[in-house]
Design a protein around this motif. Structure first.
Motif, mmCIF file in Angstrom:
data_model
loop_
_atom_site.group_PDB
_atom_site.id
_atom_site.type_symbol
_atom_site.label_atom_id
_atom_site.label_comp_id
_atom_site.label_asym_id
_atom_site.label_seq_id
_atom_site.Cartn_x
_atom_site.Cartn_y
_atom_site.Cartn_z
ATOM 1 N N GLY A 11 -4.796 33.341 7.818
ATOM 2 C CA GLY A 11 -3.569 34.066 8.146
ATOM 3 C C GLY A 11 -3.492 35.481 7.606
ATOM 4 N N ILE A 12 -2.356 35.777 6.979
ATOM 5 C CA ILE A 12 -2.109 37.126 6.461
ATOM 6 C C ILE A 12 -3.113 37.466 5.352
ATOM 7 N N GLY A 13 -3.454 36.470 4.526
ATOM 8 C CA GLY A 13 -4.407 36.710 3.441
ATOM 9 C C GLY A 13 -5.769 37.112 3.969
ATOM 10 N N PHE A 55 -9.092 34.123 -3.761
ATOM 11 C CA PHE A 55 -8.729 32.830 -4.355
ATOM 12 C C PHE A 55 -8.123 31.984 -3.251
ATOM 13 N N ASP A 56 -8.634 30.761 -3.085
ATOM 14 C CA ASP A 56 -7.993 29.849 -2.139
ATOM 15 C C ASP A 56 -8.263 28.420 -2.578
ATOM 16 N N VAL A 57 -7.315 27.550 -2.338
ATOM 17 C CA VAL A 57 -7.467 26.143 -2.696
ATOM 18 C C VAL A 57 -8.448 25.455 -1.746
ATOM 19 N N ARG A 58 -8.675 26.052 -0.561
ATOM 20 C CA ARG A 58 -9.640 25.499 0.407
ATOM 21 C C ARG A 58 -10.886 26.374 0.379
ATOM 22 N N PRO A 59 -12.000 25.846 -0.189
ATOM 23 C CA PRO A 59 -13.174 26.699 -0.377
ATOM 24 C C PRO A 59 -13.854 27.163 0.911
ATOM 25 N N ARG A 63 -12.695 28.881 -5.631
ATOM 26 C CA ARG A 63 -11.771 27.777 -5.326
ATOM 27 C C ARG A 63 -10.735 27.725 -6.443
ATOM 28 N N VAL A 64 -9.525 28.149 -6.135
ATOM 29 C CA VAL A 64 -8.455 28.203 -7.142
ATOM 30 C C VAL A 64 -7.167 27.667 -6.526
ATOM 31 N N ASP A 65 -6.522 26.770 -7.256
ATOM 32 C CA ASP A 65 -5.163 26.376 -6.914
ATOM 33 C C ASP A 65 -4.245 27.250 -7.775
ATOM 34 N N VAL A 66 -3.504 28.155 -7.130
ATOM 35 C CA VAL A 66 -2.728 29.140 -7.909
ATOM 36 C C VAL A 66 -1.638 28.489 -8.757
ATOM 37 N N SER A 67 -1.295 27.242 -8.447
ATOM 38 C CA SER A 67 -0.252 26.576 -9.242
ATOM 39 C C SER A 67 -0.787 26.074 -10.589
ATOM 40 N N ASN A 98 -0.511 38.753 -4.235
ATOM 41 C CA ASN A 98 -0.044 37.371 -4.402
ATOM 42 C C ASN A 98 0.428 36.866 -3.048
ATOM 43 N N ASN A 99 -0.523 36.349 -2.270
ATOM 44 C CA ASN A 99 -0.213 35.968 -0.881
ATOM 45 C C ASN A 99 -0.116 34.461 -0.671
ATOM 46 N N ALA A 100 -0.793 33.657 -1.506
ATOM 47 C CA ALA A 100 -0.835 32.197 -1.255
ATOM 48 C C ALA A 100 0.583 31.634 -1.191
ATOM 49 N N ASN A 129 13.886 25.033 -0.451
ATOM 50 C CA ASN A 129 12.813 25.218 -1.438
ATOM 51 C C ASN A 129 12.086 26.550 -1.210
ATOM 52 N N TYR A 130 11.686 26.791 0.019
ATOM 53 C CA TYR A 130 10.903 28.005 0.347
ATOM 54 C C TYR A 130 11.724 29.270 0.090
ATOM 55 N N VAL A 131 12.985 29.258 0.546
ATOM 56 C CA VAL A 131 13.844 30.436 0.370
ATOM 57 C C VAL A 131 14.055 30.717 -1.112
ATOM 58 N N THR A 158 11.985 30.172 -3.507
ATOM 59 C CA THR A 158 10.788 30.820 -4.065
ATOM 60 C C THR A 158 10.675 32.273 -3.607
ATOM 61 N N LYS A 159 11.035 32.521 -2.354
ATOM 62 C CA LYS A 159 10.857 33.887 -1.835
ATOM 63 C C LYS A 159 11.910 34.839 -2.407
ATOM 64 N N ALA A 160 13.119 34.311 -2.703
ATOM 65 C CA ALA A 160 14.118 35.102 -3.432
ATOM 66 C C ALA A 160 13.643 35.305 -4.872
ATOM 67 N N PRO A 168 7.760 39.719 5.066
ATOM 68 C CA PRO A 168 7.432 39.630 6.498
ATOM 69 C C PRO A 168 8.513 38.861 7.256
ATOM 70 N N GLY A 169 8.608 39.178 8.542
ATOM 71 C CA GLY A 169 9.420 38.366 9.449
ATOM 72 C C GLY A 169 8.596 37.177 9.900
ATOM 73 N N PHE A 170 8.652 36.819 11.162
ATOM 74 C CA PHE A 170 7.882 35.663 11.652
ATOM 75 C C PHE A 170 6.544 36.155 12.188
ATOM 76 N N ILE A 171 5.481 35.705 11.521
ATOM 77 C CA ILE A 171 4.126 36.202 11.770
ATOM 78 C C ILE A 171 3.300 35.043 12.332
ATOM 79 N N LEU A 172 2.506 35.323 13.337
ATOM 80 C CA LEU A 172 1.723 34.263 13.997
ATOM 81 C C LEU A 172 0.529 33.858 13.133
ATOM 82 N N THR A 173 0.679 32.749 12.409
ATOM 83 C CA THR A 173 -0.383 32.194 11.550
ATOM 84 C C THR A 173 -0.295 30.673 11.613
ATOM 85 N N SER A 174 -1.182 29.999 10.843
ATOM 86 C CA SER A 174 -1.123 28.532 10.774
ATOM 87 C C SER A 174 0.235 28.057 10.258
HETATM 88 P P1 NAD Z 1 -1.309 30.434 6.015
HETATM 89 O O1 NAD Z 1 -0.864 29.012 5.895
HETATM 90 O O2 NAD Z 1 -1.886 30.904 7.304
HETATM 91 O O3 NAD Z 1 -2.388 30.746 4.867
HETATM 92 C C1 NAD Z 1 -2.099 30.459 3.525
HETATM 93 C C2 NAD Z 1 -3.379 30.375 2.717
HETATM 94 O O4 NAD Z 1 -2.999 30.039 1.373
HETATM 95 C C3 NAD Z 1 -4.330 29.267 3.192
HETATM 96 O O5 NAD Z 1 -5.650 29.737 3.279
HETATM 97 C C4 NAD Z 1 -4.181 28.188 2.134
HETATM 98 O O6 NAD Z 1 -5.336 27.396 1.939
HETATM 99 C C5 NAD Z 1 -3.856 29.017 0.894
HETATM 100 N N1 NAD Z 1 -3.176 28.226 -0.136
HETATM 101 C C6 NAD Z 1 -2.202 27.300 0.032
HETATM 102 N N2 NAD Z 1 -1.870 26.750 -1.142
HETATM 103 C C7 NAD Z 1 -2.648 27.342 -2.082
HETATM 104 C C8 NAD Z 1 -2.778 27.177 -3.472
HETATM 105 N N3 NAD Z 1 -2.052 26.285 -4.147
HETATM 106 N N4 NAD Z 1 -3.670 27.956 -4.133
HETATM 107 C C9 NAD Z 1 -4.439 28.842 -3.456
HETATM 108 N N5 NAD Z 1 -4.371 29.032 -2.134
HETATM 109 C C10 NAD Z 1 -3.480 28.284 -1.450
HETATM 110 O O7 NAD Z 1 -0.047 31.306 5.567
HETATM 111 P P2 NAD Z 1 0.455 32.750 6.083
HETATM 112 O O8 NAD Z 1 1.384 32.535 7.217
HETATM 113 O O9 NAD Z 1 -0.693 33.670 6.236
HETATM 114 O O10 NAD Z 1 1.354 33.191 4.857
HETATM 115 C C11 NAD Z 1 0.837 33.939 3.775
HETATM 116 C C12 NAD Z 1 1.989 34.316 2.845
HETATM 117 O O11 NAD Z 1 2.963 35.070 3.562
HETATM 118 C C13 NAD Z 1 2.737 33.107 2.271
HETATM 119 O O12 NAD Z 1 3.151 33.381 0.945
HETATM 120 C C14 NAD Z 1 3.931 32.987 3.175
HETATM 121 O O13 NAD Z 1 5.005 32.334 2.540
HETATM 122 C C15 NAD Z 1 4.225 34.448 3.440
HETATM 123 N N6 NAD Z 1 4.991 34.662 4.673
HETATM 124 C C16 NAD Z 1 4.513 34.226 5.872
HETATM 125 C C17 NAD Z 1 5.282 34.424 7.021
HETATM 126 C C18 NAD Z 1 4.836 33.962 8.379
HETATM 127 O O14 NAD Z 1 5.646 34.050 9.314
HETATM 128 N N7 NAD Z 1 3.618 33.492 8.553
HETATM 129 C C19 NAD Z 1 6.512 35.069 6.917
HETATM 130 C C20 NAD Z 1 6.951 35.501 5.671
HETATM 131 C C21 NAD Z 1 6.179 35.297 4.558
#
Ligand code: NAD
Length: 258
Positions: A17-19, A36-40, A61-65, A89-91, A163-165, A167-169, A194-200
């Motif tokens: 996605g955005i990352g 860094f990503d939890v999915r290698p 391979r990192v779980d940011v939590s 900080n995108n995860a 929950n999500y809101v 964290t984002k606030a 970001p607004g609504f972005i086309l990703t997974s």
């Molecule tokens: P995405 O699901 O396409 O990709 C997220 C990536 O983060 C994945 O590769 C996933 O494996 C990784 N990830 C998940 N949990 C993790 C962890 N614990 N440790 C490390 N990596 C981890 O998501 P996206 O749509 O590209 O969103 C990226 C960021 O932008 C997120 O923080 C999301 O909340 C934010 N965002 C997205 C949108 C949107 O519309 N897509 C809108 C606003 C904000």
């Protein structure tokens, strides 16, 4: 000369996605990219793509939590590339549910503790863990840029996303604290909403919700990962040298509504 030659950029959640788009955008500008990503597997694939563009890149391979995993991997990034100039900080994840789902006065469901805690752990604690690990590196350097993913829903709220809101606030709040605490060390700190972005992430949402969001977007389209990546690039660049403690909406002008 490319704007980020000799810079080292760390992107969390860089495997998709955005990352992913952000990693590639920095790689095109000749930065060294740490992912860094939890999915290698997807993270390794993005590192390969960056190298194909001629950039240095490596995935961890990192779980940011998990604070210990983050601390260890940040040390390895410094051992590998020598410094960290930009942290993105995108995860982030979603686990959507209504606080309480009800019909005809009957409660049908509630947001679970597990879903609340998991989203907090990744989206909020993860940003805390990574920034706390990277800030000392940037303080030593006397420079750096920290960017974090908020969301328009963190500013405006959204149905089904307690929950999500939250964290984002929270990311907006931490950004404003860190702007005060870290500015004196030459570290700029900003967030992107970001607004609504086309990703997974949005692919999991019902088509009719996405259509409704598009209808509320004056630019008449949902966003692309590259739209957001370019905002990160600008905020990380010297063109944004006096932008600090800001939340940049990248949303096509969306009005989220009810
Ligand atoms: P995405 O699901 O396409 O990709 C997220 C990536 O983060 C994945 O590769 C996933 O494996 C990784 N990830 C998940 N949990 C993790 C962890 N614990 N440790 C490390 N990596 C981890 O998501 P996206 O749509 O590209 O969103 C990226 C960021 O932008 C997120 O923080 C999301 O909340 C934010 N965002 C997205 C949108 C949107 O519309 N897509 C809108 C606003 C904000």
């Amino acid at each position: 000369m490319a704007r980020f030659s000799s810079k080292v950029v760390l992107v969390t959640g860089g495997g998709d996605g955005i990352g992913r788009a952000t990693c590639l955008a920095f790689a095109r500008e000749d930065a060294a990219v740490a992912i860094f990503d939890v999915r290698p597997e997807p993270a390794e694939a993005v590192a390969d793509e960056c190298r194909t563009l001629g950039a240095r890149a490596r995935a961890w391979r990192v779980d940011v939590s998990k604070a210990a995993e983050v601390d260890r991997a940040v040390s390895e990034v410094v051992e590998t590339f020598g410094r960290i100039d930009v942290l993105v900080n995108n995860a982030g994840i979603t686990r959507d549910a209504q606080l309480v789902k009800a019909k005809d006065g009957e409660t049908l469901g509630r947001m679970s503790d597990e879903d609340f805690d998991l989203v907090m752990a990744v989206n909020l604690k993860g940003v805390f863990n990574c920034t706390r690990a990277v800030a000392p590196v940037m303080i030593r350097q006397g420079s750096g840029v920290i960017l974090s993913a908020s969301s328009v829903v963190g500013l405006d709220g959204n149905f089904g996303q307690t929950n999500y809101v939250a964290t984002k606030a929270g990311v907006v709040g931490m950004t404003k604290v860190w702007a005060r605490e870290l500015g004196r060390f030459g570290i700029r700190v900003n967030a992107v909403a970001p607004g609504f972005i086309l990703t997974s992430m949005t692919a999991k949402m019902p088509e009719k919700v996405l259509e409704a969001m598009k209808a509320r977007t004056p630019l008449g389209r949902l966003g692309t990962p590259e739209d957001v990546a370019r905002a990160y690039l600008w905020l990380a660049s010297d063109d944004a040298s006096y932008v600090h403690g800001a939340v940049l909406r990248v949303d096509g002008g969306i009005v989220v509504g009810t």
